[in-house]
Write an enzyme that holds these catalytic residues in place. Structure first.
Site, PDB file in Angstrom:
ATOM      1  N   GLU A  67       0.824  -1.265  -0.046  1.00 44.51           N
ATOM      2  CA  GLU A  67       0.019  -0.031   0.080  1.00 44.51           C
ATOM      3  C   GLU A  67       0.818   1.321  -0.006  1.00 44.51           C
ATOM      4  OE1 GLU A  67      -3.278  -0.177  -0.244  1.00 44.51           O
ATOM      5  OE2 GLU A  67      -3.705  -2.344   0.391  1.00 44.51           O
TER       6      GLU A  67
HETATM    7  C1  LIG Z   1       1.323 -10.033   1.365  1.00 40.88           C
HETATM    8  C2  LIG Z   1       1.025  -9.210   0.252  1.00 40.88           C
HETATM    9  C3  LIG Z   1       0.069  -8.588  -0.350  1.00 40.88           C
HETATM   10  C4  LIG Z   1      -0.026  -8.027  -1.221  1.00 40.88           C
HETATM   11  N1  LIG Z   1      -1.527  -7.531  -1.747  1.00 40.88           N
HETATM   12  C5  LIG Z   1      -1.415  -6.748  -2.955  1.00 40.88           C
HETATM   13  C6  LIG Z   1      -2.666  -6.213  -3.415  1.00 40.88           C
HETATM   14  O1  LIG Z   1      -3.726  -6.759  -2.864  1.00 40.88           O
HETATM   15  N2  LIG Z   1      -2.727  -5.512  -4.729  1.00 40.88           N
HETATM   16  C7  LIG Z   1      -1.515  -5.050  -4.980  1.00 40.88           C
HETATM   17  O2  LIG Z   1      -1.606  -4.152  -5.936  1.00 40.88           O
HETATM   18  N3  LIG Z   1      -0.345  -5.295  -4.622  1.00 40.88           N
HETATM   19  C8  LIG Z   1      -0.289  -5.887  -3.427  1.00 40.88           C
HETATM   20  N4  LIG Z   1       1.017  -6.704  -3.136  1.00 40.88           N
HETATM   21  C9  LIG Z   1       2.381  -6.079  -3.665  1.00 40.88           C
HETATM   22  C10 LIG Z   1       2.700  -5.018  -3.000  1.00 40.88           C
HETATM   23  O3  LIG Z   1       2.121  -3.728  -3.042  1.00 40.88           O
HETATM   24  C11 LIG Z   1       4.347  -4.765  -3.241  1.00 40.88           C
HETATM   25  O4  LIG Z   1       5.100  -5.949  -2.798  1.00 40.88           O
HETATM   26  C12 LIG Z   1       4.799  -3.442  -2.887  1.00 40.88           C
HETATM   27  O5  LIG Z   1       4.428  -2.269  -3.708  1.00 40.88           O
HETATM   28  C13 LIG Z   1       6.312  -3.428  -3.098  1.00 40.88           C
HETATM   29  O6  LIG Z   1       6.557  -3.688  -4.406  1.00 40.88           O
HETATM   30  P1  LIG Z   1       7.544  -4.630  -4.879  1.00 40.88           P
HETATM   31  O7  LIG Z   1       7.315  -5.912  -3.925  1.00 40.88           O
HETATM   32  O8  LIG Z   1       7.579  -4.857  -6.100  1.00 40.88           O
HETATM   33  O9  LIG Z   1       9.058  -4.136  -4.386  1.00 40.88           O
HETATM   34  P2  LIG Z   1      10.160  -3.045  -4.994  1.00 40.88           P
HETATM   35  O10 LIG Z   1       9.193  -1.977  -5.860  1.00 40.88           O
HETATM   36  O11 LIG Z   1      10.847  -4.077  -5.998  1.00 40.88           O
HETATM   37  O12 LIG Z   1      10.855  -2.498  -3.760  1.00 40.88           O
HETATM   38  C14 LIG Z   1      11.883  -3.145  -3.247  1.00 40.88           C
HETATM   39  C15 LIG Z   1      12.469  -2.189  -2.082  1.00 40.88           C
HETATM   40  O13 LIG Z   1      12.951  -1.025  -2.805  1.00 40.88           O
HETATM   41  C16 LIG Z   1      12.399   0.266  -2.435  1.00 40.88           C
HETATM   42  N5  LIG Z   1      12.190   0.998  -3.421  1.00 40.88           N
HETATM   43  C17 LIG Z   1      11.448   0.922  -4.611  1.00 40.88           C
HETATM   44  N6  LIG Z   1      11.772   2.076  -5.470  1.00 40.88           N
HETATM   45  C18 LIG Z   1      12.417   2.597  -4.742  1.00 40.88           C
HETATM   46  C19 LIG Z   1      12.737   4.127  -4.854  1.00 40.88           C
HETATM   47  N7  LIG Z   1      12.370   4.939  -6.030  1.00 40.88           N
HETATM   48  N8  LIG Z   1      13.707   4.864  -4.039  1.00 40.88           N
HETATM   49  C20 LIG Z   1      13.768   4.015  -2.801  1.00 40.88           C
HETATM   50  N9  LIG Z   1      13.562   2.974  -2.478  1.00 40.88           N
HETATM   51  C21 LIG Z   1      12.678   2.247  -3.546  1.00 40.88           C
HETATM   52  C22 LIG Z   1      11.017  -0.254  -1.735  1.00 40.88           C
HETATM   53  O14 LIG Z   1      10.325   0.587  -1.044  1.00 40.88           O
HETATM   54  C23 LIG Z   1      11.149  -1.740  -1.330  1.00 40.88           C
HETATM   55  O15 LIG Z   1      11.768  -1.691   0.343  1.00 40.88           O
HETATM   56  C24 LIG Z   1       1.173  -7.537  -1.969  1.00 40.88           C
HETATM   57  C25 LIG Z   1       2.424  -7.837  -1.493  1.00 40.88           C
HETATM   58  C26 LIG Z   1       2.338  -8.798  -0.342  1.00 40.88           C
HETATM   59  C27 LIG Z   1       3.543  -9.194   0.082  1.00 40.88           C
END
Ligand SMILES: Cc1cc2nc3c(=O)[nH]c(=O)nc-3n(C[C@H](O)[C@H](O)[C@H](O)COP(=O)(O)OP(=O)(O)OC[C@H]3O[C@@H](n4cnc5c(N)ncnc54)[C@H](O)[C@@H]3O)c2cc1C
Length: 255
Positions: A67
């Site tokens: 979120e």
């Molecule tokens: C249990 C669970 C339920 C979920 N449910 C939903 C859902 O219902 N709907 C939905 O759409 N998604 C859902 N998700 C996905 C969730 O929204 C994403 O995991 C989240 O947005 C983070 O994206 P990512 O995992 O791709 O991590 P990444 O985007 O790869 O990020 C990895 C890390 O890098 C950091 N980061 C990324 N970009 C930057 C930047 N520019 N500068 C600094 N730091 C950065 C992030 O903060 C994070 O700490 C769910 C995930 C989980 C684990």
């Protein structure tokens, strides 16, 4: 809500609450010691009270990731806060632009900053706070004063880094941390007054609010200290060196 734009406040609430919940859960586990680390089932099997701290710690960790992760919230808040300044004065500080364009910008936005900047050095006013309990006045006055200090700090950083400030994520995250704590102080004082007006025990409400505001001030001091002195540049350079394949000895045998 009433046509007001609450996106920054909402992002601050999400970021601050999820990070604080994680810290509280971590502290709860430490306080419970080994019993905190055990599962509720394991505790119950031994006849101990099955308090599911371990489960809560695992479950609440995701809140700083989904979120809108904390890092993305910080970027969003910083950009929203900087945007009006970059629109008005961005060109002045952009050393990439030709001098003629920067001079034009100084002429157009100089007028704005000529009145805006000195105001940031004047004593801040929290506005009409008569309806707040007297014990809360010092906290909201502190928030008003420190907002100006924050505005000056941001302005100086903009003058130093120009449009590249956008990329100084660690520095910006400290400014966002200060702004969020100031918002938390204001919200706490407002909520404390609401509780008092509702008939909650005054002494109790005020002592919790005062404790909160004092601890928020300490967190703000910590952020300001990091703005003035930090190891950001060295950390960035070291990371770049590691990514470029240097420092082999540091990397071998870790995983
Ligand atoms: C249990 C669970 C339920 C979920 N449910 C939903 C859902 O219902 N709907 C939905 O759409 N998604 C859902 N998700 C996905 C969730 O929204 C994403 O995991 C989240 O947005 C983070 O994206 P990512 O995992 O791709 O991590 P990444 O985007 O790869 O990020 C990895 C890390 O890098 C950091 N980061 C990324 N970009 C930057 C930047 N520019 N500068 C600094 N730091 C950065 C992030 O903060 C994070 O700490 C769910 C995930 C989980 C684990």
């Amino acid at each position: 809500m009433g046509g007001r734009d609450l996106r920054i406040e909402t992002a601050m609430c999400k970021m601050w609450s999820t990070e604080m919940t994680w810290k509280i859960a971590d502290d709860a586990m430490q306080v419970r010691g080994g019993r905190g680390y055990e599962t509720a089932e394991s505790l119950a099997a031994r006849g101990d009270e099955p308090i599911a701290v371990e489960r809560f710690l695992r479950d609440c960790r995701i809140n700083t990731i989904f979120e809108g992760s904390s890092e993305i919230m910080r970027l969003f808040i910083a950009r929203e806060a900087l945007d009006p300044h970059l629109k008005v004065g961005g060109a002045i500080f952009n050393t990439q632009l030709p001098m003629s364009e920067r001079a034009k910008a100084i002429f157009t936005s100089g007028k704005f900053y000529a009145s805006w900047y000195p105001k940031q050095w004047l004593r801040g006013s929290a506005g009409d706070i008569k309806s707040l309990h007297a014990d809360l006045h010092s906290h909201v006055n502190y928030a008003a004063r420190t907002s100006k200090r924050l505005a000056r700090g941001l302005f100086h950083a903009m003058a130093r880094f120009g449009p590249k400030l956008d990329r100084e994520q660690l520095l910006l995250s400290r400014f966002v941390g200060i702004a969020t704590e100031l918002f938390a102080i204001s919200a706490t004082c407002s909520f404390a007054q609401h509780k008092i007006d509702q008939g909650d025990p005054k002494e109790e409400v005020l002592s919790v609010a005062t404790y909160f505001c004092r601890s928020a001030r300490m967190r703000i001091d910590h952020h300001f200290a990091g703005v003035a002195r930090n190891a950001d540049r060295r950390g960035y350079d070291l990371t770049q060196e590691l990514l470029a394949g240097e420092h082999e000895s540091l990397r071998s045998g870790i995983v």
